[in-house]
Scaffold this active site. Structure first.
Site, PDB file in Angstrom:
ATOM      1  N   MET A   1       0.929  -1.076  -0.018  1.00 59.72           N
ATOM      2  CA  MET A   1      -0.054   0.100   0.051  1.00 59.72           C
ATOM      3  C   MET A   1       0.798   1.255  -0.027  1.00 59.72           C
ATOM      4  O   MET A   1       0.345   2.297   0.392  1.00 59.72           O
ATOM      5  CB  MET A   1      -0.919  -0.003   1.110  1.00 59.72           C
ATOM      6  CG  MET A   1      -1.886  -1.056   1.318  1.00 59.72           C
ATOM      7  SD  MET A   1      -2.807  -1.320  -0.187  1.00 59.72           S
ATOM      8  CE  MET A   1      -4.262  -0.176   0.330  1.00 59.72           C
ATOM      9  N   CYS A  83       6.232  -7.777   1.258  1.00 60.55           N
ATOM     10  CA  CYS A  83       6.096  -6.936  -0.251  1.00 60.55           C
ATOM     11  C   CYS A  83       7.069  -7.336  -1.104  1.00 60.55           C
ATOM     12  O   CYS A  83       8.250  -7.714  -0.936  1.00 60.55           O
ATOM     13  CB  CYS A  83       6.278  -5.516   0.216  1.00 60.55           C
ATOM     14  SG  CYS A  83       6.352  -4.573  -1.391  1.00 60.55           S
ATOM     15  N   HIS A 154      -0.432 -12.838   4.197  1.00 54.84           N
ATOM     16  CA  HIS A 154      -0.875 -13.189   3.065  1.00 54.84           C
ATOM     17  C   HIS A 154      -1.044 -14.218   2.411  1.00 54.84           C
ATOM     18  O   HIS A 154       0.087 -14.654   2.360  1.00 54.84           O
ATOM     19  CB  HIS A 154      -0.149 -11.710   2.244  1.00 54.84           C
ATOM     20  CG  HIS A 154      -0.970 -11.620   0.797  1.00 54.84           C
ATOM     21  ND1 HIS A 154      -0.755 -10.488   0.218  1.00 54.84           N
ATOM     22  CD2 HIS A 154      -1.303 -12.567  -0.144  1.00 54.84           C
ATOM     23  CE1 HIS A 154      -1.592 -10.266  -1.053  1.00 54.84           C
ATOM     24  NE2 HIS A 154      -1.863 -11.651  -1.268  1.00 54.84           N
ATOM     25  N   GLY A 195      -5.500 -11.064   1.666  1.00 55.14           N
ATOM     26  CA  GLY A 195      -5.082 -11.400   0.364  1.00 55.14           C
ATOM     27  C   GLY A 195      -6.552 -11.858  -0.422  1.00 55.14           C
ATOM     28  O   GLY A 195      -7.277 -12.894   0.197  1.00 55.14           O
ATOM     29  N   GLY A 216      -6.750  -4.648   1.961  1.00 54.02           N
ATOM     30  CA  GLY A 216      -5.996  -3.907   1.534  1.00 54.02           C
ATOM     31  C   GLY A 216      -6.575  -3.049   0.203  1.00 54.02           C
ATOM     32  O   GLY A 216      -7.327  -2.047   0.363  1.00 54.02           O
TER      33      GLY A 216
END
Length: 311
Positions: A1, A83, A154, A195, A216
């Site tokens: 993000m 990430c 995730h 996710g 997210g």
């Protein structure tokens, strides 16, 4: 993000969801410690509870960044090891750190020693050729030994080569059962899933198995889902979108008075009418007008009737 959940976005999302825990965009420890970009820690008191998400791989630097975050008033420090972007990998942090659980543990220990607030970790279920559940199990064991009590997972692997960040959010298959198994086997750990979750019904289903759910991009593109979740989970009255905007007005006018350009706020509002008649007209008025010199609150008032005209 990164570049998305800035302080303006978080203030807006808090109006929609009084109960959610909000997370900052990922901030690198280097930016805070070496770059002294302390403006990245700015936030409103109305945002709480709010977590500072950090990226980095150097324990002492992360410890100092965590200390700065705690001093700034954040309720949680979250280390991102999920990430997959190239610029994150080049700095040796993000998802590539799942290959080095011992280093992540050293980072967590250093951060925990420097702050009193919780230090949490956000990860993937694996990276690249980590196909075995045992890899995630070992990573989780190592995090527990380091003192982690909350793990945000995730439910996709990350491919560090060959897939873009966008593709990494879509192509690797979701494996919710692997996260459920993790919770069953590590019952003392607070496990939050992330996710591919977009609806109230999906959130409710996951909460039957897990301790929490993180949204997210779904909450960014359709932020009103946060209000629907408040209604479903906490019995909050569902506001109208116009009521949400009215509550935002004092913040917008205060920010404009301190020199913030309207476009930096309205870019986070574009999805407010997602799925509603006239949503395109609302987006168009804001997109075309917010960048103009002198753009102010009346633009939002103009945008609301525009959705009816476009319906």
């Amino acid at each position: 993000m990164m570049d998305w959940t800035d302080r303006h976005c978080r203030y807006f999302h808090r109006l929609l969801s009084p109960h959610a825990r909000l997370y900052t965009e990922m901030v690198t420890s280097a930016a805070l410690v070496r770059g002294r970009q302390l403006r990245l820690l700015e936030h409103s008191q109305q945002e709480h509870p709010v977590a500072l998400q950090l990226g980095g791989s150097e324990p002492r630097e992360l410890a100092e960044a965590a200390r700065l975050g705690a001093q700034a008033g954040y309720d949680e420090i979250n280390l991102n090891v999920g990430c997959p972007s190239d610029r994150v990998q080049s700095g040796r942090f993000g998802a590539c750190l799942m290959r080095e659980p011992a280093l992540v543990a050293d980072c967590v220990k250093a951060m925990r020693d420097s702050v009193a607030v919780p230090v949490t970790v956000k990860c993937r279920i694996g990276v690249d050729d980590q196909d075995d559940y045992a890899d995630l199990q070992h990573f989780t064991d190592t995090m527990l030994e380091a003192g982690v009590e909350i793990l945000v997972v995730h439910a996709r692997k990350a491919w560090l080569q060959g897939l873009s960040p966008k593709e990494n959010r879509e192509i690797p298959p979701l494996d919710y059962e692997r996260v459920y198994r993790l919770k069953r086997e590590f019952s003392q750990l607070v496990v939050v899933i992330n996710g591919g979750i977009t609806t109230v019904e999906q959130v409710r289903d996951h909460l039957q198995q897990l301790d929490g759910v993180m949204l997210g991009r779904a909450a960014y593109h359709d932020p009103f889902v946060l209000a629907r979740l408040e209604q479903a989970l906490y019995g909050q009255a569902l506001p109208t979108r116009e009521q949400v905007l009215a509550r935002l007005r004092p913040y917008v006018e205060a920010e404009l008075a301190r020199g913030t350009a309207l476009k930096h706020i309205t870019r986070h509002l574009l999805g407010l009418y997602q799925g509603e008649p006239g949503a395109r007209g609302f987006r168009r008025v804001l997109s075309e007008g917010a960048h103009r010199a002198g753009a102010a609150w009346p633009l939002l008032e103009q945008a609301i009737p525009a959705r009816y005209a476009a319906a």
